[in-house]
Motif scaffolding. Structure first.
Motif, PDB file in Angstrom:
ATOM      1  N   ILE A 257      64.685  74.286  62.364  1.00 34.29           N
ATOM      2  CA  ILE A 257      63.267  74.560  62.582  1.00 34.29           C
ATOM      3  C   ILE A 257      62.671  73.451  63.451  1.00 34.29           C
ATOM      4  O   ILE A 257      61.951  73.713  64.394  1.00 34.29           O
ATOM      5  CB  ILE A 257      62.511  74.704  61.243  1.00 34.29           C
ATOM      6  N   ALA A 258      63.022  72.221  63.103  1.00 36.85           N
ATOM      7  CA  ALA A 258      62.604  71.075  63.917  1.00 36.85           C
ATOM      8  C   ALA A 258      63.852  70.521  64.610  1.00 36.85           C
ATOM      9  O   ALA A 258      64.976  70.859  64.255  1.00 36.85           O
ATOM     10  CB  ALA A 258      61.968  70.011  63.030  1.00 36.85           C
ATOM     11  N   ALA A 259      63.646  69.669  65.584  1.00 38.90           N
ATOM     12  CA  ALA A 259      64.771  69.068  66.302  1.00 38.90           C
ATOM     13  C   ALA A 259      65.615  68.214  65.348  1.00 38.90           C
ATOM     14  O   ALA A 259      65.082  67.563  64.449  1.00 38.90           O
ATOM     15  CB  ALA A 259      64.251  68.215  67.441  1.00 38.90           C
ATOM     16  N   THR A 260      66.922  68.252  65.543  1.00 36.83           N
ATOM     17  CA  THR A 260      67.851  67.442  64.763  1.00 36.83           C
ATOM     18  C   THR A 260      68.867  66.834  65.725  1.00 36.83           C
ATOM     19  O   THR A 260      68.789  67.038  66.932  1.00 36.83           O
ATOM     20  CB  THR A 260      68.603  68.296  63.718  1.00 36.83           C
ATOM     21  N   LYS A 261      69.846  66.154  65.165  1.00 37.19           N
ATOM     22  CA  LYS A 261      70.889  65.592  66.012  1.00 37.19           C
ATOM     23  C   LYS A 261      71.641  66.701  66.755  1.00 37.19           C
ATOM     24  O   LYS A 261      72.062  66.522  67.891  1.00 37.19           O
ATOM     25  CB  LYS A 261      71.856  64.769  65.150  1.00 37.19           C
ATOM     26  N   GLY A 262      71.792  67.859  66.136  1.00 36.30           N
ATOM     27  CA  GLY A 262      72.526  68.962  66.750  1.00 36.30           C
ATOM     28  C   GLY A 262      71.667  69.979  67.481  1.00 36.30           C
ATOM     29  O   GLY A 262      72.181  70.843  68.179  1.00 36.30           O
ATOM     30  N   ILE A 263      70.345  69.907  67.320  1.00 38.21           N
ATOM     31  CA  ILE A 263      69.426  70.858  67.960  1.00 38.21           C
ATOM     32  C   ILE A 263      68.503  70.082  68.896  1.00 38.21           C
ATOM     33  O   ILE A 263      67.728  69.239  68.456  1.00 38.21           O
ATOM     34  CB  ILE A 263      68.566  71.609  66.915  1.00 38.21           C
ATOM     35  N   ALA A 264      68.600  70.371  70.180  1.00 39.15           N
ATOM     36  CA  ALA A 264      67.740  69.706  71.168  1.00 39.15           C
ATOM     37  C   ALA A 264      66.279  70.057  70.898  1.00 39.15           C
ATOM     38  O   ALA A 264      65.978  71.172  70.472  1.00 39.15           O
ATOM     39  CB  ALA A 264      68.127  70.148  72.573  1.00 39.15           C
ATOM     40  N   PRO A 265      65.364  69.113  71.145  1.00 39.44           N
ATOM     41  CA  PRO A 265      63.944  69.396  70.901  1.00 39.44           C
ATOM     42  C   PRO A 265      63.458  70.674  71.590  1.00 39.44           C
ATOM     43  O   PRO A 265      62.694  71.434  71.001  1.00 39.44           O
ATOM     44  CB  PRO A 265      63.236  68.165  71.466  1.00 39.44           C
ATOM     45  N   GLN A 266      63.923  70.938  72.804  1.00 39.39           N
ATOM     46  CA  GLN A 266      63.445  72.122  73.513  1.00 39.39           C
ATOM     47  C   GLN A 266      64.025  73.428  72.963  1.00 39.39           C
ATOM     48  O   GLN A 266      63.624  74.500  73.379  1.00 39.39           O
ATOM     49  CB  GLN A 266      63.694  72.002  75.011  1.00 39.39           C
ATOM     50  N   ARG A 267      64.960  73.322  72.002  1.00 41.82           N
ATOM     51  CA  ARG A 267      65.514  74.526  71.377  1.00 41.82           C
ATOM     52  C   ARG A 267      65.075  74.685  69.935  1.00 41.82           C
ATOM     53  O   ARG A 267      65.424  75.674  69.297  1.00 41.82           O
ATOM     54  CB  ARG A 267      67.047  74.486  71.425  1.00 41.82           C
ATOM     55  N   SER A 268      64.359  73.720  69.378  1.00 38.03           N
ATOM     56  CA  SER A 268      63.950  73.849  67.980  1.00 38.03           C
ATOM     57  C   SER A 268      63.052  75.077  67.820  1.00 38.03           C
ATOM     58  O   SER A 268      62.331  75.467  68.739  1.00 38.03           O
ATOM     59  CB  SER A 268      63.230  72.593  67.501  1.00 38.03           C
ATOM     60  N   LEU A 269      63.106  75.679  66.655  1.00 35.95           N
ATOM     61  CA  LEU A 269      62.337  76.902  66.429  1.00 35.95           C
ATOM     62  C   LEU A 269      60.839  76.661  66.559  1.00 35.95           C
ATOM     63  O   LEU A 269      60.106  77.534  67.026  1.00 35.95           O
ATOM     64  CB  LEU A 269      62.675  77.496  65.066  1.00 35.95           C
ATOM     65  N   LEU A 270      60.375  75.488  66.171  1.00 35.99           N
ATOM     66  CA  LEU A 270      58.947  75.201  66.304  1.00 35.99           C
ATOM     67  C   LEU A 270      58.525  75.082  67.764  1.00 35.99           C
ATOM     68  O   LEU A 270      57.456  75.560  68.143  1.00 35.99           O
ATOM     69  CB  LEU A 270      58.588  73.918  65.541  1.00 35.99           C
ATOM     70  N   VAL A 271      59.356  74.475  68.592  1.00 38.26           N
ATOM     71  CA  VAL A 271      59.029  74.352  70.010  1.00 38.26           C
ATOM     72  C   VAL A 271      59.071  75.725  70.680  1.00 38.26           C
ATOM     73  O   VAL A 271      58.149  76.092  71.422  1.00 38.26           O
ATOM     74  CB  VAL A 271      59.967  73.353  70.719  1.00 38.26           C
ATOM     75  N   VAL A 272      60.103  76.496  70.407  1.00 37.45           N
ATOM     76  CA  VAL A 272      60.188  77.845  70.983  1.00 37.45           C
ATOM     77  C   VAL A 272      59.016  78.690  70.476  1.00 37.45           C
ATOM     78  O   VAL A 272      58.398  79.437  71.239  1.00 37.45           O
ATOM     79  CB  VAL A 272      61.550  78.506  70.676  1.00 37.45           C
ATOM     80  N   GLY A 273      58.664  78.534  69.202  1.00 39.86           N
ATOM     81  CA  GLY A 273      57.510  79.251  68.653  1.00 39.86           C
ATOM     82  C   GLY A 273      56.216  78.869  69.345  1.00 39.86           C
ATOM     83  O   GLY A 273      55.378  79.721  69.657  1.00 39.86           O
ATOM     84  N   ALA A 274      56.037  77.589  69.630  1.00 44.01           N
ATOM     85  CA  ALA A 274      54.844  77.128  70.343  1.00 44.01           C
ATOM     86  C   ALA A 274      54.806  77.718  71.750  1.00 44.01           C
ATOM     87  O   ALA A 274      53.730  78.088  72.250  1.00 44.01           O
ATOM     88  CB  ALA A 274      54.817  75.606  70.392  1.00 44.01           C
ATOM     89  N   GLN A 275      55.962  77.812  72.373  1.00 46.93           N
ATOM     90  CA  GLN A 275      56.027  78.410  73.710  1.00 46.93           C
ATOM     91  C   GLN A 275      55.663  79.891  73.652  1.00 46.93           C
ATOM     92  O   GLN A 275      54.960  80.406  74.529  1.00 46.93           O
ATOM     93  CB  GLN A 275      57.414  78.209  74.311  1.00 46.93           C
ATOM     94  N   ILE A 276      56.116  80.565  72.608  1.00 45.56           N
ATOM     95  CA  ILE A 276      55.764  81.977  72.429  1.00 45.56           C
ATOM     96  C   ILE A 276      54.250  82.115  72.282  1.00 45.56           C
ATOM     97  O   ILE A 276      53.625  82.976  72.909  1.00 45.56           O
ATOM     98  CB  ILE A 276      56.502  82.587  71.217  1.00 45.56           C
ATOM     99  N   LEU A 277      53.654  81.266  71.459  1.00 47.39           N
ATOM    100  CA  LEU A 277      52.200  81.334  71.276  1.00 47.39           C
ATOM    101  C   LEU A 277      51.457  81.063  72.582  1.00 47.39           C
ATOM    102  O   LEU A 277      50.405  81.642  72.835  1.00 47.39           O
ATOM    103  CB  LEU A 277      51.756  80.330  70.207  1.00 47.39           C
ATOM    104  N   GLN A 278      52.009  80.201  73.394  1.00 42.28           N
ATOM    105  CA  GLN A 278      51.382  79.876  74.667  1.00 42.28           C
ATOM    106  C   GLN A 278      51.337  81.084  75.612  1.00 42.28           C
ATOM    107  O   GLN A 278      50.358  81.278  76.330  1.00 42.28           O
ATOM    108  CB  GLN A 278      52.146  78.731  75.318  1.00 42.28           C
TER     109      GLN A 278
END
Length: 89
Positions: A2-23
């Motif tokens: 859901i949030a960025a982790t060591k294995g998930i890049a910040p630009q792929r976290s679900l919250l970032v993608v969700g924010a992009q969708i809302l935008q």
């Protein structure tokens, strides 16, 4: 995930993608229209990490669980702030 982790890049976290969708969700759209606009927006704005469709759908799930989007008659839209804050679905 859901949030960025060591294995998930910040630009792929679900919250970032969700924010992009809302935008990009400035008016009601179908799921496929939203998916197309998200891919275009990410390419235009320098987000080159791939986001597969299933990850997009998980982002929609997070947004729905947070009560910020709704799907009505096959159209995805932002929830109005007054409805979301009242807690009514």
């Amino acid at each position: 995930m859901i949030a960025a982790t060591k294995g998930i890049a910040p630009q792929r976290s679900l919250l970032v993608v969700g924010a992009q969708i809302l935008q990009i969700l400035d008016h009601p759209m179908t799921i496929s229209q939203t998916w197309t606009r998200l891919r275009e927006w990410r390419a235009t704005n320098g987000y080159h990490a791939p986001v597969p469709f299933w990850w997009f759908v998980l982002s929609l799930d997070v947004l729905y669980a947070l009560g910020v989007i709704e799907l009505d008659r096959e159209l995805l839209s932002r929830r109005r702030a007054d409805v979301a804050s009242a807690g009514g679905r």
